[in-house]
Design a protein around this motif. Structure first.
Motif, PDB file in Angstrom:
ATOM      1  N   HIS A 180       0.858  -1.195  -0.031  1.00 58.00           N
ATOM      2  CA  HIS A 180      -0.045  -0.059  -0.046  1.00 58.00           C
ATOM      3  C   HIS A 180       0.867   1.394   0.074  1.00 58.00           C
ATOM      4  CE1 HIS A 180      -4.021   1.858   1.739  1.00 58.00           C
ATOM      5  NE2 HIS A 180      -3.407   2.566   0.539  1.00 58.00           N
ATOM      6  N   HIS A 224      -3.645   9.709   1.453  1.00 57.13           N
ATOM      7  CA  HIS A 224      -2.812   8.379   2.115  1.00 57.13           C
ATOM      8  C   HIS A 224      -2.042   8.790   3.200  1.00 57.13           C
ATOM      9  CE1 HIS A 224      -3.946   5.978  -1.508  1.00 57.13           C
ATOM     10  NE2 HIS A 224      -3.796   5.063  -0.559  1.00 57.13           N
ATOM     11  N   TRP A 236     -13.012   6.513   0.381  1.00 57.74           N
ATOM     12  CA  TRP A 236     -12.715   6.702   1.747  1.00 57.74           C
ATOM     13  C   TRP A 236     -13.915   7.270   2.486  1.00 57.74           C
ATOM     14  CZ3 TRP A 236      -7.341   7.099   2.290  1.00 57.74           C
ATOM     15  CH2 TRP A 236      -6.474   7.086   1.108  1.00 57.74           C
ATOM     16  N   ASP A 263      -9.214   4.295   4.409  1.00 70.95           N
ATOM     17  CA  ASP A 263      -8.923   3.970   2.941  1.00 70.95           C
ATOM     18  C   ASP A 263      -9.776   2.922   2.579  1.00 70.95           C
ATOM     19  OD1 ASP A 263      -8.114   3.211   0.449  1.00 70.95           O
ATOM     20  OD2 ASP A 263      -6.142   3.620   0.905  1.00 70.95           O
ATOM     21  N   HIS A 312      -7.164  -2.142  -2.499  1.00 67.75           N
ATOM     22  CA  HIS A 312      -5.983  -2.383  -2.046  1.00 67.75           C
ATOM     23  C   HIS A 312      -5.515  -2.494  -0.594  1.00 67.75           C
ATOM     24  CE1 HIS A 312      -5.339   2.058  -3.553  1.00 67.75           C
ATOM     25  NE2 HIS A 312      -5.101   1.840  -1.905  1.00 67.75           N
TER      26      HIS A 312
HETATM   27 MN    MN Z   1      -5.001   3.482  -0.815  1.00 71.18          MN
END
Ligand code: MN
Length: 197
Positions: free
Chosen positions: A27, A75, A124, A159, A163
């Motif tokens: 990630h 992120h 998100w 998140d 992924h």
């Molecule tokens: Mn991500």
């Protein structure tokens, strides 16, 4: 200016068993780092935007540049929203506001769970402060969208792109969100964001 990847605030295995070292490694080193690289590539010949702050680029761009810049910011904010120790809790001020706006912390967790699990595709889940109405609210955003482009102040995020959880939870996004909410939310980060707001 070249945008740089902010360091992870913890070791890659620090979130075990809730998020595996393998997931954090992919990630951070593939996805998060990839957005930084793509952003730098996209702005390489852009004299106007190359020296702007990440926040300025997010608020003035669209399309590919917006997506890369917002994903870099989202992120970095996500990693800060997580804490390996499970030793933090809402400050008395934030707890009071949570009780006021949601009833109690469990109701807030349920709202975050519903927002994240209910987001149809990638995106998100956010806890935010709305400064005009002076209240907390939970929302979700799609793809790279971020509350940074609104009046709201984000306090923490989860998140919910695949992924973020697929290696550990496969398709069970709900279990991933609940695991974070019950074990590794960095309330100190939310407290600090709330105090600043
Ligand atoms: Mn991500």
């Amino acid at each position: 200016m070249t945008f740089e990847l902010d360091p992870l605030p913890f070791a890659e295995d620090a979130l075990e068993p809730y998020i595996s070292a393998r997931t954090v490694n992919f990630h951070y080193n593939k996805h998060h780092k990839g957005y930084v690289s793509k952003l730098n590539d996209a702005l390489a010949d852009d004299d106007e935007r190359r020296d702007a702050s990440l926040e300025d680029i997010i608020s003035t761009s669209d399309g590919h540049v917006f997506n890369c810049a917002a994903q870099v910011w989202n992120h970095t904010f996500y990693w800060q929203s997580l804490d390996a120790g499970n030793s933090t809790s809402p400050s008395s001020e934030l707890q009071h506001q949570i009780n006021n706006d949601f009833g109690d912390i469990e109701a807030l967790k349920d709202a975050l769970q519903d927002a994240g699990a209910g987001e149809f595709g990638s995106g998100w889940a956010w806890l935010c402060w709305e400064p005009n109405e002076r209240k907390l609210f939970v929302t979700s955003t799609t793809d790279a969208q971020t509350p940074l482009t609104s009046d709201a102040t984000p306090l923490l995020t989860i998140d919910v792109w695949e992924h973020a959880y697929y290696l550990d939870y496969q398709n069970d996004r709900g279990a991933y969100i609940r695991s974070l909410l019950d074990n590794i939310i960095n309330w100190d980060f939310a407290n600090a964001n709330f105090a600043k707001a």
